[in-house]
Design a protein around this motif. Sequence first.
Motif: not given
Length: 216
Positions: A64, A72, A74, A77, A116
């Motif tokens: 991460l 990556k 989303d 993640e 996020q």
Amino acid sequence: MRIDTTTFCLKNRPSFVAFEGINGCGKTTLMCGLSERLRSGGAQVVDTREPGGTPLGTEIRKLLLAWDGDKKSDRAELLLFAADRAEHIDKVIRPSREAGSWVLCDRFIYSTITFQGHGRGIRRDWIDQANTLATQGFLPDLVVLLDLDPITARARVEARVGNGRDSFEEEELSFHTRIRNGFLECADSLPTPFLVLDATQSPEELLRTVEQALGI
């Protein structure tokens, strides 16, 4: 929900306390200070963090925060954070609480909601589903949110000595502004008690306020 220390107190009972805020706000310093204070009084304390609070989580943390391959997705993640959290709950947080220990955690689901959600723009219902699966409803007794202007926070991050910047710290200032606003929205809209503190205060002042909220 926001609380203040004149009406709220956990009455010195072992609790699960999460520390949140944008990078550079000082939450890790405050958490360490509280841990030392509790231990000096004879309490059993588990200090942990997300991501990286378990052996599996340590490996996920590298993916991460230190991944140097292609960016990556989303959603990937989000799911990596959820996997780290599920392992963390099962292997560290829940067993420690059941054993009667204080659990102090550097970041929890509120970072996922903000980083996020507000940061990356992932749908809130997807984030809530991932967090619910990971936590199985196990939430903190108190969230300590250190609120700080992103410009000041970035200056603190850049002044660090000996610590490399993680992938989130490399994001543009507008990203961190959205994160800050997201944390404040969590404090105002979620049922978990939030103690929102001005992170420009000294570490000693911040620690005294948290001690008052915990009744220690």
